[in-house]
Design a protein around this motif. Structure first.
Motif, short mmCIF file in Angstrom:
data_model
loop_
_atom_site.label_atom_id
_atom_site.label_comp_id
_atom_site.label_asym_id
_atom_site.label_seq_id
_atom_site.Cartn_x
_atom_site.Cartn_y
_atom_site.Cartn_z
N ALA A 1 -2.78 13.93 10.43
CA ALA A 1 -2.00 13.19 9.44
C ALA A 1 -2.32 11.70 9.50
O ALA A 1 -2.43 11.04 8.46
N GLU A 2 -2.47 11.17 10.72
CA GLU A 2 -2.81 9.75 10.87
C GLU A 2 -4.13 9.43 10.17
O GLU A 2 -4.27 8.42 9.48
N GLU A 3 -5.09 10.32 10.32
CA GLU A 3 -6.39 10.12 9.70
C GLU A 3 -6.27 10.07 8.17
O GLU A 3 -6.87 9.22 7.50
N GLU A 4 -5.46 11.00 7.61
CA GLU A 4 -5.29 11.04 6.15
C GLU A 4 -4.52 9.83 5.64
O GLU A 4 -4.85 9.27 4.59
N VAL A 5 -3.48 9.44 6.38
CA VAL A 5 -2.67 8.27 5.97
C VAL A 5 -3.53 7.01 5.97
O VAL A 5 -3.52 6.22 5.02
N MET A 6 -4.27 6.80 7.04
CA MET A 6 -5.08 5.60 7.15
C MET A 6 -6.23 5.61 6.13
O MET A 6 -6.63 4.55 5.63
N LYS A 7 -6.71 6.78 5.79
CA LYS A 7 -7.75 6.88 4.76
C LYS A 7 -7.21 6.40 3.42
O LYS A 7 -7.86 5.64 2.70
N LYS A 8 -5.99 6.83 3.07
CA LYS A 8 -5.38 6.43 1.81
C LYS A 8 -5.09 4.92 1.80
O LYS A 8 -5.31 4.24 0.78
N ILE A 9 -4.59 4.39 2.92
CA ILE A 9 -4.30 2.96 2.99
C ILE A 9 -5.59 2.15 2.90
O ILE A 9 -5.65 1.11 2.23
N ARG A 10 -6.63 2.61 3.56
CA ARG A 10 -7.91 1.91 3.51
C ARG A 10 -8.47 1.89 2.09
O ARG A 10 -8.99 0.87 1.62
N GLU A 11 -8.33 3.00 1.36
CA GLU A 11 -8.79 3.04 -0.03
C GLU A 11 -8.04 2.02 -0.88
O GLU A 11 -8.64 1.32 -1.71
N GLU B 1 6.19 -5.10 6.29
CA GLU B 1 5.61 -3.80 6.60
C GLU B 1 6.67 -2.70 6.60
O GLU B 1 7.82 -2.92 6.96
N ARG B 2 6.24 -1.52 6.20
CA ARG B 2 7.09 -0.33 6.25
C ARG B 2 6.63 0.54 7.43
O ARG B 2 5.45 0.55 7.78
N THR B 3 7.57 1.27 8.02
CA THR B 3 7.26 2.15 9.14
C THR B 3 7.08 3.57 8.63
O THR B 3 7.99 4.15 8.04
N ILE B 4 5.90 4.12 8.86
CA ILE B 4 5.60 5.51 8.49
C ILE B 4 5.72 6.35 9.75
O ILE B 4 5.00 6.14 10.72
N THR B 5 6.66 7.29 9.76
CA THR B 5 6.90 8.14 10.93
C THR B 5 6.36 9.54 10.67
O THR B 5 6.76 10.19 9.70
N VAL B 6 5.45 9.99 11.52
CA VAL B 6 4.84 11.31 11.40
C VAL B 6 5.34 12.17 12.56
O VAL B 6 5.27 11.75 13.72
N PHE C 1 0.80 -1.21 0.00
CA PHE C 1 0.00 0.00 0.00
C PHE C 1 0.84 1.27 0.00
O PHE C 1 0.33 2.37 -0.22
N VAL C 2 2.13 1.14 0.27
CA VAL C 2 2.97 2.32 0.49
C VAL C 2 3.15 3.12 -0.79
O VAL C 2 3.14 4.35 -0.78
N GLY C 3 3.31 2.43 -1.92
CA GLY C 3 3.50 3.15 -3.18
C GLY C 3 2.35 4.07 -3.50
O GLY C 3 2.55 5.22 -3.92
N ARG C 4 1.12 3.61 -3.27
CA ARG C 4 -0.04 4.45 -3.54
C ARG C 4 -0.19 5.56 -2.50
O ARG C 4 -0.73 6.62 -2.79
N LEU C 5 0.29 5.31 -1.30
CA LEU C 5 0.30 6.38 -0.28
C LEU C 5 1.27 7.49 -0.70
O LEU C 5 0.95 8.67 -0.58
N ILE C 6 2.43 7.11 -1.20
CA ILE C 6 3.43 8.10 -1.61
C ILE C 6 2.96 8.85 -2.84
O ILE C 6 3.04 10.08 -2.91
N GLY C 7 2.46 8.11 -3.85
CA GLY C 7 2.02 8.73 -5.09
C GLY C 7 3.20 9.06 -6.00
O GLY C 7 4.36 8.99 -5.60
#
Length: 444
Positions: A200-210, A185-190, A148-154
Motif C-alpha cells: 500500500a505504501e508503494e501505491e500511495v507514494m506512487k500516486k503522490i509522486r505523480e 500535511e495530512r496523516t495517511i494511516t495504513v 496531493f491528498v485530493g488526487r490520492l483519494i480520487g
C-alpha cells in the motif's frame, strides 16, 4: 531448526502431492509429511535443506490453487517470544520494520535468515513472551502535503478504494480540520499486515509522486510567463522541493510581490468572478462549508459563491477578492478541485471563464488600436480575451473583461491586464513640477 511448517494448504492436498513437489525441486526431507487441515509439517535433514525449501517454495509454488507458505516451525516453548516474518519487499527500509516491531515491546534480536531471494525472511525475538503477540493489523503512517491528498483519494474515493482492494489494507486520512498554517500535511494511516502495508505504501507514494511531478512540470513551464508573481512564495508545493520556496505556512519575504511596476509597488486587492459548473458548487463548498473555509484560509482571500441566476442555471459565480498571490492560490485550487472531482474528462483540460472589471476609460487600452493589444494578449497567453462591445458601465464606471482558458492561461491574461491598468493609473497621476514656485499675488 530443521522442521518446516507449510501453510495455506488446500483441503485437497495430500502427502503424495508434497512428495512430488519436494522431489521436483530436489529438496531432501527426513521424515513423512504430516498433513492437517490447512497446513502441514515435515522434517529436513539439515538447516541447508530447510532454507532451500523456504527459498524456492514459499510464496512461489502453487498447489491446488493456493500458493504455499513455508517457514521454520517454531517450538511451542519459543512461540510466545520468537517470530518469523517472511516476504518482506526489497524496497522496505529496515528502520521502518524496526519501528513497527518496537510498538509491541523491546526487540532482543532481528536477524535476516536468507540473502539470495528477492524477499527477506527474518527471525525476531522479543524480551518478553507476551510482547511477541503481534496483532493482525499493523499501522503505518505516511505524511503527505494536503495539495496531493485530493488526487490520492480520487472522485468519490475511487483511487483510495482501489489501493485498499489491491493490497488488502484499510486506509484512513486525517480530516481537513487538523490542518494549520504551520502544518499543511495530512496523516495517511495504513492498517494491515507488514507485507500489505508495504504494498500500500508503494501505491500511495506512487500516486503522490505523480501528482508532485505533474504540478512541478506545469509550474516550470509557466513560472517565467506570469509577471509580478513570486511563485516560490506561494506555498503551493511542499517545502524542501528542489528550487521551491517555503510551504504555505511561510510568509512571503519582502519583495515577494516584486515591488514591481506591474502593480505600482504594493499589491492591491483584486476582485475576480470565476464561473464554475453549477454541479461543482458542493465540491467547492465541502461538508458544512469546511472546504471553502480551508481554501479561503490557505489562499488568504475572500471566497464566496453568488446565488444562482434562475433554477436552470448551468454555471455559478465564485467571487474571489484578494491580492495577486491570493488570486493565484485560490484559482489554482478551484481548477484543481474540478479536475480531481472529474467534472472534466481525464484527458480534458479544465477551462473556466473569469471576469474582471476595468475602468471604462481603460477598456480601450486593453483592446488596443484596431484590437492589436487584445490580439497580442490572446496569442501570448493562449486564453480567449473579450471586451464585449456596447457595455453600459456600472455604478462605479467599470466594464467587464471576459477571460476563458486553462489555469495558467487565465492567470497570465489576468496579470497582463492588471499590468496594463497599472500603467494607465501611473499615467493619470499628476506629475510634480520640481523647483516650481507658488504664484505671487499681483500688486495693485
Amino acid at each position: 531448526m530443521n522442521k518446516l511448517y507449510i501453510g495455506n494448504v488446500s483441503a485437497e492436498a495430500s502427502e503424495e502431492d508434497f512428495e512430488t513437489i519436494f522431489e521436483q525441486w530436489k529438496i531432501p526431507h527426513s521424515g513423512p509429511f504430516l498433513v492437517k487441515t490447512g497446513y502441514a509439517f515435515v522434517d529436513c535433514p539439515d538447516e541447508k535443506a530447510a532454507m532451500k525449501a523456504i527459498d524456492v517454495l514459499s510464496g512461489k509454488v502453487e498447489l491446488h490453487g493456493k500458493v504455499l507458505e513455508v517457514e521454520h516451525s517454531v517450538p511451542k516453548r519459543q512461540r510466545s517470544c520468537k517470530l518469523q516474518i517472511r516476504n518482506i519487499p526489497p524496497h522496505m527500509q529496515w528502520e521502518v520494520l524496526d519501528g513497527m516491531l518496537a510498538q509491541y515491546g523491546a526487540v532482543e534480536s532481528c536477524e535476516q535468515v536468507n540473502t539470495d531471494t528477492e524477499t527477506a525472511v527474518v527471525n525476531v525475538r522479543y524480551a518478553a513472551k507476551d510482547q511477541a503477540r503481534l496483532t493482525e493489523e499493523i499501522p503505518l503512517k505516511i505524511l503527505a502535503h494536503n495539495n496531493f491528498v485530493g488526487r490520492l483519494i480520487g472522485k468519490e474515493g475511487r483511487n483510495l478504494k482501489k489501493i485498499e482492494q489491491d493490497t488488502g489494507t484499510k486506509i484512513t486520512i486525517s480530516p481537513l480540520q487538523d490542518l494549520t498554517l504551520y502544518n499543511p500535511e495530512r496523516t495517511i494511516t495504513v492498517k494491515g499486515s507488514i507485507e500489505a502495508c508495504s504494498r500500500a505504501e508503494e501505491e500511495v507514494m506512487k500516486k503522490i509522486r505523480e501528482s508532485y511531478e505533474s504540478d512541478m512540470a506545469a509550474m516550470n513551464l509557466q513560472s517565467n510567463l506570469i509577471p509580478g508573481l513570486n511563485l516560490n512564495a506561494l506555498g503551493l508545493f511542499p517545502s524542501g522541493a528542489p528550487g521551491m520556496g517555503p510551504s504555505m505556512s511561510s510568509v512571503p519575504p519582502p519583495g515577494a510581490h516584486g515591488g514591481c511596476s506591474s502593480f505600482g509597488g504594493h499589491p492591491e486587492s483584486e476582485t475576480v468572478h470565476l464561473f464554475i459548473p453549477a454541479l461543482a458548487v458542493g465540491a467547492i463548498i465541502g461538508k458544512q462549508g469546511q472546504h471553502i473555509k480551508q481554501l479561503s484560509h490557505f489562499a488568504g482571500a475572500s471566497i464566496k459563491i453568488a446565488p444562482a441566476e434562475g433554477m436552470d442555471a448551468k454555471q455559478r459565480m465564485v467571487i474571489i477578492v484578494g491580492p495577486p498571490e491570493a488570486q493565484f492560490k485560490a484559482q489554482c485550487r478551484i481548477f484543481g478541485k474540478l479536475k480531481e472531482e472529474n467534472f472534466f474528462g481525464p484527458k480534458e483540460e479544465v477551462k473556466l471563464e473569469a471576469h474582471i472589471k476595468v475602468p471604462s476609460f481603460a477598456a480601450g487600452r486593453v483592446i488596443g488600436k484596431g484590437g492589436k493589444t487584445v490580439n497580442e494578449l490572446q496569442n501570448l497567453t493562449c486564453a480567449e480575451v473579450v471586451v464585449p462591445r456596447d457595455q453600459t458601465p456600472d455604478e462605479n464606471d467599470q466594464v467587464i473583461v471576459k477571460i476563458s482558458g486553462h489555469f495558467f492561461a487565465c492567470q497570465l491574461a489576468q496579470r497582463k491586464i492588471q499590468e496594463i491598468l497599472a500603467q494607465v493609473r501611473r499615467q493619470q497621476q499628476p506629475k510634480p513640477t520640481s523647483g516650481a514656485q507658488p504664484p505671487q499675488p499681483r500688486r495693485k
